[in-house]
Enzyme design. Structure first.
Site, PDB file in Angstrom:
ATOM      1  N   ASN A  10      -8.123 -87.417  16.683  1.00 51.38           N
ATOM      2  CA  ASN A  10      -7.442 -88.256  15.686  1.00 51.38           C
ATOM      3  C   ASN A  10      -6.732 -87.325  14.712  1.00 51.38           C
ATOM      4  OD1 ASN A  10      -6.596 -90.111  13.791  1.00 51.38           O
ATOM      5  ND2 ASN A  10      -8.632 -90.479  12.946  1.00 51.38           N
ATOM      6  N   TRP A  11      -5.400 -87.281  14.827  1.00 55.24           N
ATOM      7  CA  TRP A  11      -4.635 -86.373  13.974  1.00 55.24           C
ATOM      8  C   TRP A  11      -4.525 -86.853  12.532  1.00 55.24           C
ATOM      9  CZ3 TRP A  11       0.206 -85.276  17.540  1.00 55.24           C
ATOM     10  CH2 TRP A  11      -0.163 -84.383  18.540  1.00 55.24           C
ATOM     11  N   LYS A  12      -4.859 -88.118  12.300  1.00 51.87           N
ATOM     12  CA  LYS A  12      -4.671 -88.707  10.966  1.00 51.87           C
ATOM     13  C   LYS A  12      -3.191 -88.547  10.573  1.00 51.87           C
ATOM     14  CE  LYS A  12      -9.528 -88.159  10.097  1.00 51.87           C
ATOM     15  NZ  LYS A  12     -10.604 -87.954   9.121  1.00 51.87           N
ATOM     16  N   HIS A  96     -11.040 -97.673  11.095  1.00 50.49           N
ATOM     17  CA  HIS A  96     -11.457 -96.359  10.603  1.00 50.49           C
ATOM     18  C   HIS A  96     -11.855 -96.471   9.134  1.00 50.49           C
ATOM     19  CE1 HIS A  96     -11.356 -92.121   9.511  1.00 50.49           C
ATOM     20  NE2 HIS A  96     -11.440 -91.852  10.801  1.00 50.49           N
ATOM     21  N   GLU A 168     -18.971 -93.462  13.252  1.00 53.37           N
ATOM     22  CA  GLU A 168     -18.660 -92.335  12.380  1.00 53.37           C
ATOM     23  C   GLU A 168     -19.335 -92.528  11.023  1.00 53.37           C
ATOM     24  OE1 GLU A 168     -14.616 -90.227  13.246  1.00 53.37           O
ATOM     25  OE2 GLU A 168     -14.208 -92.160  12.352  1.00 53.37           O
ATOM     26  N   GLY A 174     -14.970 -85.249   7.716  1.00 53.18           N
ATOM     27  CA  GLY A 174     -14.198 -84.277   6.953  1.00 53.18           C
ATOM     28  C   GLY A 174     -14.988 -83.532   5.900  1.00 53.18           C
ATOM     29  N   SER A 214     -17.235 -84.610  11.844  1.00 53.36           N
ATOM     30  CA  SER A 214     -17.352 -83.148  11.883  1.00 53.36           C
ATOM     31  C   SER A 214     -17.795 -82.635  13.253  1.00 53.36           C
ATOM     32  CB  SER A 214     -18.286 -82.645  10.766  1.00 53.36           C
ATOM     33  OG  SER A 214     -17.771 -83.019   9.491  1.00 53.36           O
ATOM     34  N   GLY A 235     -11.595 -85.377  14.376  1.00 46.35           N
ATOM     35  CA  GLY A 235     -10.482 -85.208  13.453  1.00 46.35           C
ATOM     36  C   GLY A 235      -9.935 -83.796  13.453  1.00 46.35           C
ATOM     37  N   GLY A 236     -10.379 -82.984  12.485  1.00 42.73           N
ATOM     38  CA  GLY A 236      -9.813 -81.652  12.272  1.00 42.73           C
ATOM     39  C   GLY A 236      -9.768 -80.771  13.499  1.00 42.73           C
TER      40      GLY A 236
END
EC number: 5.3.1.1
Length: 252
Positions: A10-12, A96, A168, A174, A214, A235-236
């Site tokens: 998920n690039w956000k 989300h 999540e 994050g 994470s 995510g990241g």
């Protein structure tokens, strides 16, 4: 019941179309066999057509990060699920915690979106998860169970069986904190048990439940070893090609 693992990035709100295209070109030929694992990426709306075109012929699935629940009309700034399907979108992330928190999306909104996604021939990735306060109060299972039931209300058993549900914990998104392997397994089993209670065990055995919060190449394998964790929403660690590919290494 064998469920195909699914690693979804998920690039956000990151990457312009040029950067998005470069990412897909870097990973497309290096993905594991689609028989072993499904790999997907949820990209900003402005990158969708670029990423779908670049991913054509590869094993990479493409997800939108949101949709509206009407196909067209006077809904300024919203994205049509019908158009998402027409341009080649495979999945749509809904619910989300960032959408729930910043944009005040409700369980009812998410349920309407799930129905619209199925009506247009795509599959929802339905997010659920509790705050640190709820977790510390020992109410995570009750809270997440209610979110899942509400999101799936009124769907057919066949639709639910093909759904992806991503657990999540909000306190792990994050933050660098991640749920323990035991916590992830316990809560993903809660999700599956709620599906079983609402739609029957056969449906629950088919639905794929992902863990998110994470997740990194260093810890993905321990989560994937859990019997009720079928993948990860990341995510990241999905922003760089090398890191995204490393997330898929657990299948080796």
């Amino acid at each position: 019941m064998s469920r195909k693992p699914f690693i979804a990035g998920n690039w956000k709100m990151n990457k312009n179309p040029e950067e998005a295209k470069a990412f897909v070109e870097a990973v497309a030929s290096k993905l594991p066999s689609a028989d072993l694992v499904e790999a997907g990426i949820a990209v900003p709306a402005v990158d969708l057509t670029t990423v779908i075109a670049a991913a054509k012929g590869s094993n990479l699935k493409v997800a939108a990060q949101n949709t509206y629940f009407e196909n067209s009309g006077a809904f300024t700034g919203e994205t049509s699920p019908q158009v998402l399907k027409e341009i080649g979108t495979d999945y749509v992330v809904i619910g989300h915690s960032e959408r729930r928190d910043y944009f005040h999306e409700t369980d009812e909104d998410i349920n309407k979106k799930a129905k619209a996604i199925f009506a247009n021939g795509m599959i929802p990735i339905i997010c659920c998860g509790e705050s640190l306060e709820t977790y510390e109060a020992g109410k995570a299972a009750e809270f997440v169970g209610a979110q899942v039931s509400a999101a799936l209300a009124g769907l057919t058993p066949e639709q639910v069986a093909s759904s992806v549900i991503a657990y999540e914990p909000i306190w792990a998104i994050g933050t660098g904190k991640s749920a323990s392997q035991d916590d992830a397994q316990k809560m993903c089993k809660v999700v599956r048990d709620v599906v079983a209670a609402d739609f029957g065990q056969e449906v629950a055995d088919k639905v794929r439940v992902l863990y998110g919060g994470s997740v990194k190449p260093e810890n993905v394998a321990e989560y994937m070893a859990c019997p009720d964790v079928d993948g990860a929403l990341v995510g990241g660690a999905s922003l760089e090609p090398e890191s995204f590919l490393a997330l898929l290494d657990f299948v080796k």
